[in-house]
Design a protein around this motif. Structure first.
Motif, mmCIF file in Angstrom:
data_model
loop_
_atom_site.group_PDB
_atom_site.id
_atom_site.type_symbol
_atom_site.label_atom_id
_atom_site.label_comp_id
_atom_site.label_asym_id
_atom_site.label_seq_id
_atom_site.Cartn_x
_atom_site.Cartn_y
_atom_site.Cartn_z
ATOM 1 N N HIS A 108 0.830 -1.208 0.000
ATOM 2 C CA HIS A 108 0.000 0.000 0.000
ATOM 3 C C HIS A 108 0.864 1.258 0.000
ATOM 4 O O HIS A 108 1.853 1.336 0.707
ATOM 5 C CB HIS A 108 -0.942 -0.005 1.207
ATOM 6 N N GLY A 109 0.470 2.210 -0.848
ATOM 7 C CA GLY A 109 1.224 3.461 -0.945
ATOM 8 C C GLY A 109 2.319 3.415 -1.998
ATOM 9 O O GLY A 109 2.737 4.453 -2.501
ATOM 10 N N LYS A 110 2.813 2.218 -2.312
ATOM 11 C CA LYS A 110 3.807 2.095 -3.397
ATOM 12 C C LYS A 110 3.664 0.744 -4.083
ATOM 13 O O LYS A 110 4.636 0.015 -4.286
ATOM 14 C CB LYS A 110 5.235 2.352 -2.895
ATOM 15 N N ALA A 111 2.432 0.414 -4.423
ATOM 16 C CA ALA A 111 2.142 -0.907 -5.000
ATOM 17 C C ALA A 111 2.681 -1.018 -6.417
ATOM 18 O O ALA A 111 2.867 -0.022 -7.115
ATOM 19 C CB ALA A 111 0.638 -1.143 -4.985
ATOM 20 N N ARG A 112 2.941 -2.250 -6.834
ATOM 21 C CA ARG A 112 3.362 -2.535 -8.215
ATOM 22 C C ARG A 112 2.247 -3.280 -8.929
ATOM 23 O O ARG A 112 1.570 -4.117 -8.335
ATOM 24 C CB ARG A 112 4.624 -3.400 -8.212
#
Ligand code: ADP
Ligand code: ASP
Ligand code: MG
Length: 406
Positions: A108-112
């Motif tokens: 979460h917040g920097k998902a791929r």
């Protein structure tokens, strides 16, 4: 006829007038006979506001709830652009990440992005001539919750969608006419590049040139997506991101980037013994904090000072993590400095030519700018300097490497 993904960044959808302008560009491509899917960012400033509200609620907020909040900006613009398109007679429908779905991992917040289900969008494009207006920046995590892809993530949404739809082109519409030798907002003499190599764009993005999100370039390179960066306000030709061998004249330095997003942490008097770096950077990695530049100075008394940089937004968590391992490691103290910035020079020409780093050091010395940390890669040299010198440094380097426009 081509299949095109058109992505509009925040300034290109900043208000109703600009959304109408974006709609007119989409209409033009549709009427030329192309199949079009659109990816939109939130209105300029909207995401910053949403992030600030999360910060205000709690500096160490839950990342799942952060995503719930910040993903809303794109929902607004996708609906508005769909309305604008319908208003000018173009068949259009908005889609949020979870509706397609755009599946991501759970970071979460920097998902791929893991996968995009493209079949239904292709069917609608082909059979109904319907334009999909997709929210950038967001997806659906394995926990069935909305995820976001990190700041600037709509670029990555666009490239991933272009790959999933087997699009011929991914056009990234923004507020500048392409990729320049450096940020044209701080160097008036910056030059627009007709082409830039994937590797150079990747490196420039990763050191702060926010014109494309790093992950979008990585993905474009891997999936062989033809990316073009161009202005949504003029009809000037943009910049193509291409394979290195498509560039005939390789400059020694292709571009200069800077980042004010770093903070410097120094851990003083760490015992100098095997395993100590692992004991420090392991927990930081475990907390999903990206450590960037690292230097270690060995003192005579068997201790060492360890200096490294982390994203400014991660500084509170990094400090909390390091406080948690103080007893296990036995360091004297931690100091943090937010008033730093990183400037980097990038170019594939560095592989075969020496002297790039020394030109950088000499240029900064002539301006009286102190270098705090240095790091290099095959095609990049980065230095950390005081934040107040960043514009001076970028301009001086731009001139020193012969990049100034005539
Ligand atoms: P968008 O909202 O369209 O995604 P961004 O603000 O994310 O736009 O990215 C575009 C901005 O990137 C430009 O306004 C410019 O200030 C900045 N920028 C930084 N480095 C460069 C560069 N080398 N070339 C072009 N723009 C750059
Ligand atoms: N709206 C998001 C941001 O501002 C994503 C993007 O614009 O690319 O970071
Ligand atoms: Mg952007």
């Amino acid at each position: 006829m081509a299949r095109i993904v058109m992505k509009f960044g925040g300034t290109s959808v900043a208000d109703p007038e600009r959304i109408r302008n974006a709609a007119a560009r989409v209409k033009r491509e549709v009427e030329a006979g192309n199949e079009v899917a659109v990816v939109v960012s939130a209105m300029a400033g909207a995401t910053n506001q949403l992030v600030a509200w999360c910060q205000e609620m709690s500096p160490l907020h839950d990342a799942r709830e952060y995503d719930t909040v910040v993903a809303t900006g794109e929902q607004v613009t996708s609906g508005l652009l769909a309305i604008a398109l319908q208003h000018v007679g173009i068949e259009a429908r908005s889609w949020q990440g979870w509706q397609i779905p755009i599946r991501t991992d759970g970071a979460h917040g920097k998902a791929r992005i893991d996968a995009i289900e493209g079949a239904e969008l292709i069917r609608r494009m082909r059979d109904l001539r319907q334009v999909a207006v997709v929210t950038g920046f967001q997806g659906l995590g394995p926990d069935h919750r909305v995820t976001t892809l990190g700041r600037g993530g709509s670029d990555t949404s666009a490239v991933a969608l272009a790959a999933a739809l087997a699009a011929d082109r991914c056009d990234i519409y923004t507020d500048v006419e392409g990729v320049f030798t450096t940020d044209p907002r701080i160097v008036a003499k910056a030059r627009k590049l007709d082409k830039i190599a994937y590797e150079e764009m990747l490196e420039l993005a990763s050191v702060g040139a926010k014109v494309l999100q790093t992950r979008s370039v990585e993905l474009a390179m891997k999936e062989k997506v033809r990316v073009q960066v161009l202005s949504s306000f003029t009809d000037a030709p943009g910049t193509l991101v291409v394979d290195e061998d498509e560039i005939v004249e390789k400059a020694l330095v292709a571009g200069i980037a800077y980042s004010r997003d770093e903070a410097k942490i120094t851990i003083r008097r760490v015992p100098d013994r095997p395993g100590i770096a692992a004991a420090i950077f392991g927990p930081l990695a475990g907390a999903a904090i990206n450590v960037d530049m690292i230097v270690q100075n060995v003192a005579a008394d068997g201790t060492t000072d360890m200096t490294f940089t982390v994203p400014k937004a991660d500084l509170p968590r990094a400090e909390a993590t390091l406080a948690g391992i103080k007893d296990a490691i036995g360091y004297a103290e931690i100091t943090a400095d937010r008033d730093v910035a990183k400037v980097s020079v990038v170019g594939v020409g560095m592989r075969s030519h020496a002297g790039v780093a020394s030109t950088m050091f000499r240029t900064l010395a002539e301006k009286g700018i102190n270098i705090q940390v240095i790091s290099t890669s095959e095609i990049k040299v980065s230095v950390l300097i005081g934040a107040e010198y960043i514009e001076l440094a970028v301009r001086a380097l731009h001139t020193a490497y012969g990049l100034d426009a005539a």
